[in-house]
Design a protein around this motif. Structure first.
Motif, PDB file in Angstrom:
ATOM      1  N   GLU A 265       0.832  -1.211   0.000  1.00  0.00           N
ATOM      2  CA  GLU A 265       0.000   0.000   0.000  1.00  0.00           C
ATOM      3  C   GLU A 265       0.856   1.247   0.000  1.00  0.00           C
ATOM      4  O   GLU A 265       0.565   2.217  -0.715  1.00  0.00           O
ATOM      5  N   GLU A 266       1.903   1.247   0.814  1.00  0.00           N
ATOM      6  CA  GLU A 266       2.795   2.411   0.863  1.00  0.00           C
ATOM      7  C   GLU A 266       3.507   2.608  -0.470  1.00  0.00           C
ATOM      8  O   GLU A 266       3.689   3.749  -0.930  1.00  0.00           O
ATOM      9  N   SER A 267       3.901   1.504  -1.084  1.00  0.00           N
ATOM     10  CA  SER A 267       4.575   1.588  -2.380  1.00  0.00           C
ATOM     11  C   SER A 267       3.640   2.156  -3.439  1.00  0.00           C
ATOM     12  O   SER A 267       4.034   3.021  -4.237  1.00  0.00           O
ATOM     13  N   ALA A 268       2.398   1.677  -3.462  1.00  0.00           N
ATOM     14  CA  ALA A 268       1.416   2.170  -4.432  1.00  0.00           C
ATOM     15  C   ALA A 268       1.147   3.653  -4.216  1.00  0.00           C
ATOM     16  O   ALA A 268       0.999   4.424  -5.182  1.00  0.00           O
ATOM     17  N   ALA A 269       1.093   4.077  -2.952  1.00  0.00           N
ATOM     18  CA  ALA A 269       0.851   5.491  -2.655  1.00  0.00           C
ATOM     19  C   ALA A 269       1.997   6.355  -3.163  1.00  0.00           C
ATOM     20  O   ALA A 269       1.776   7.443  -3.732  1.00  0.00           O
ATOM     21  N   LEU A 270       3.237   5.888  -2.980  1.00  0.00           N
ATOM     22  CA  LEU A 270       4.397   6.637  -3.474  1.00  0.00           C
ATOM     23  C   LEU A 270       4.371   6.735  -4.989  1.00  0.00           C
ATOM     24  O   LEU A 270       4.600   7.814  -5.560  1.00  0.00           O
ATOM     25  N   ILE A 271       4.085   5.625  -5.658  1.00  0.00           N
ATOM     26  CA  ILE A 271       4.043   5.635  -7.121  1.00  0.00           C
ATOM     27  C   ILE A 271       2.940   6.565  -7.617  1.00  0.00           C
ATOM     28  O   ILE A 271       3.129   7.326  -8.575  1.00  0.00           O
ATOM     29  N   SER A 272       1.794   6.564  -6.956  1.00  0.00           N
ATOM     30  CA  SER A 272       0.676   7.444  -7.346  1.00  0.00           C
ATOM     31  C   SER A 272       1.075   8.905  -7.226  1.00  0.00           C
ATOM     32  O   SER A 272       0.747   9.734  -8.079  1.00  0.00           O
ATOM     33  N   ARG A 273       1.817   9.234  -6.152  1.00  0.00           N
ATOM     34  CA  ARG A 273       2.261  10.627  -6.004  1.00  0.00           C
ATOM     35  C   ARG A 273       3.214  11.021  -7.120  1.00  0.00           C
ATOM     36  O   ARG A 273       3.148  12.138  -7.649  1.00  0.00           O
ATOM     37  N   LEU A 274       4.086  10.088  -7.495  1.00  0.00           N
ATOM     38  CA  LEU A 274       5.036  10.395  -8.556  1.00  0.00           C
ATOM     39  C   LEU A 274       4.335  10.555  -9.907  1.00  0.00           C
ATOM     40  O   LEU A 274       4.734  11.387 -10.731  1.00  0.00           O
ATOM     41  N   VAL A 275       3.272   9.777 -10.148  1.00  0.00           N
ATOM     42  CA  VAL A 275       2.495   9.929 -11.379  1.00  0.00           C
ATOM     43  C   VAL A 275       1.889  11.321 -11.419  1.00  0.00           C
ATOM     44  O   VAL A 275       1.907  12.002 -12.466  1.00  0.00           O
ATOM     45  N   SER A 276       1.374  11.791 -10.311  1.00  0.00           N
ATOM     46  CA  SER A 276       0.760  13.115 -10.238  1.00  0.00           C
ATOM     47  C   SER A 276       1.780  14.222 -10.441  1.00  0.00           C
ATOM     48  O   SER A 276       1.465  15.279 -11.001  1.00  0.00           O
ATOM     49  N   ASP A 277       3.017  13.959  -9.993  1.00  0.00           N
ATOM     50  CA  ASP A 277       4.058  14.988 -10.097  1.00  0.00           C
ATOM     51  C   ASP A 277       4.694  15.056 -11.473  1.00  0.00           C
ATOM     52  O   ASP A 277       5.366  16.037 -11.803  1.00  0.00           O
ATOM     53  N   CYS A 278       4.544  13.972 -12.267  1.00  0.00           N
ATOM     54  CA  CYS A 278       5.209  13.939 -13.581  1.00  0.00           C
ATOM     55  C   CYS A 278       4.621  14.990 -14.526  1.00  0.00           C
ATOM     56  O   CYS A 278       3.406  15.176 -14.571  1.00  0.00           O
TER      57      CYS A 278
END
Length: 278
Positions: A265-278
């Motif tokens: 869950e923590e990994s998915a949350a980090l990846i989601s934030r990075l998608v938003s920041d791209c």
């Protein structure tokens, strides 16, 4: 394009074990059997270790000599000499494909790029463009072969159990450019929904750890007689290691990294934030 999932090398090893057992059950030494089969002892030895292929004719001769008929051996001998699917892409080296094809479980630690099985086509092309010395046509084939490998993750009958720990820096490396990495990260989130796929991110904040010594992959097989294999790539090739001590050390390292990494869950949350920041 459809190919039958197969690895001639692993089938050759299975055949080797079975013909060795037939000889042993018949109470013959290699020297005795080789003489009756009109081959050298060294030639029979290489066939019984899977170093070289055994022909259908030789298998039939062995069954006659050992007085043991097994129709499955003939089919196994034929399939062990077949060309693997990756030859259609112009890839002739055994390399990693041969190991992965028969694996039921793969544990992958990556500190430079996303695991090949999780890569999108554009990301894979960016990797090959950046690090390989292949010609454009060869890169096209390499990318196509990498995309075909992904069917293992979606195989309804024999899905590959895939577990990856990926360094956080990999997610932030814009392979192929910002648009490519954004689509790649979004695709990664979708792949993480597959029940047999586990992805954990090792945060930079974790500091120094054993995984920083280099990426590696551990492969396990359904056949209990097949040792787990440690696969390590380096600048001029790769290593396939099946020595139990080395594999056990790598497996222990992988488990320690899993314990230190973010959970799913923590990994998915980090990846989601990075998608938003791209």
């Amino acid at each position: 394009m459809e190919f039958v999932r197969s690895s001639p090398t692993f089938r050759r090893r299975r055949l080797a074990r079975r013909i060795r057992r037939l000889r042993e059950d018949a109470g013959l030494t290699q020297e005795q059997a080789a003489a009756s089969l009109d081959m050298s002892t060294s030639a029979l030895s290489r066939k019984e270790t899977g170093e070289v292929a055994t022909s259908v004719h030789e298998v039939r001769s062995m069954m006659d000599l050992y007085d043991a008929y097994d129709p499955g051996l003939v089919d196994l001998a034929r399939s062990a000499r077949a060309k693997p699917w990756w030859h259609a892409y112009g890839i002739t080296s055994r390399g990693y494909f041969d190991l992965e094809e028969e694996a039921v479980s793969v544990r992958d630690w990556q500190s430079a790029f996303l695991p090949g099985l999780l890569q999108t086509e554009d990301y894979a092309r960016g990797v090959f463009d950046g690090v390989s010395v292949l010609a454009d046509e060869e890169i096209d084939k390499a990318v196509a072969a990498r995309m075909w490998r992904r069917h293992r993750l979606h195989d309804a009958d024999e899905p590959l159990c895939f577990s990856a720990v990926i360094d956080e820096s990999v997610l932030r490396r814009p392979v192929g450019g910002p648009a490519v990495i954004r689509k790649q990260l979004a695709a990664l989130l979708e792949l993480m929904d597959i029940p047999t796929v586990t992805v954990q991110i090792m945060p930079v904040a974790a500091g120094a750890h054993r995984g920083l010594e280099g990426s590696f992959t551990l492969l396990s097989y359904a056949d209990v007689e097949e040792n787990d294999v440690l696969f390590v790539e380096h600048a001029v090739g790769s290593l396939h290691i099946d020595k139990p001590d080395a594999v056990a050390t790598a497996a222990s390292t992988f488990e320690r990294m899993r314990a230190s990494a973010l959970n799913g869950e923590e990994s998915a949350a980090l990846i989601s934030r990075l998608v938003s920041d791209c």
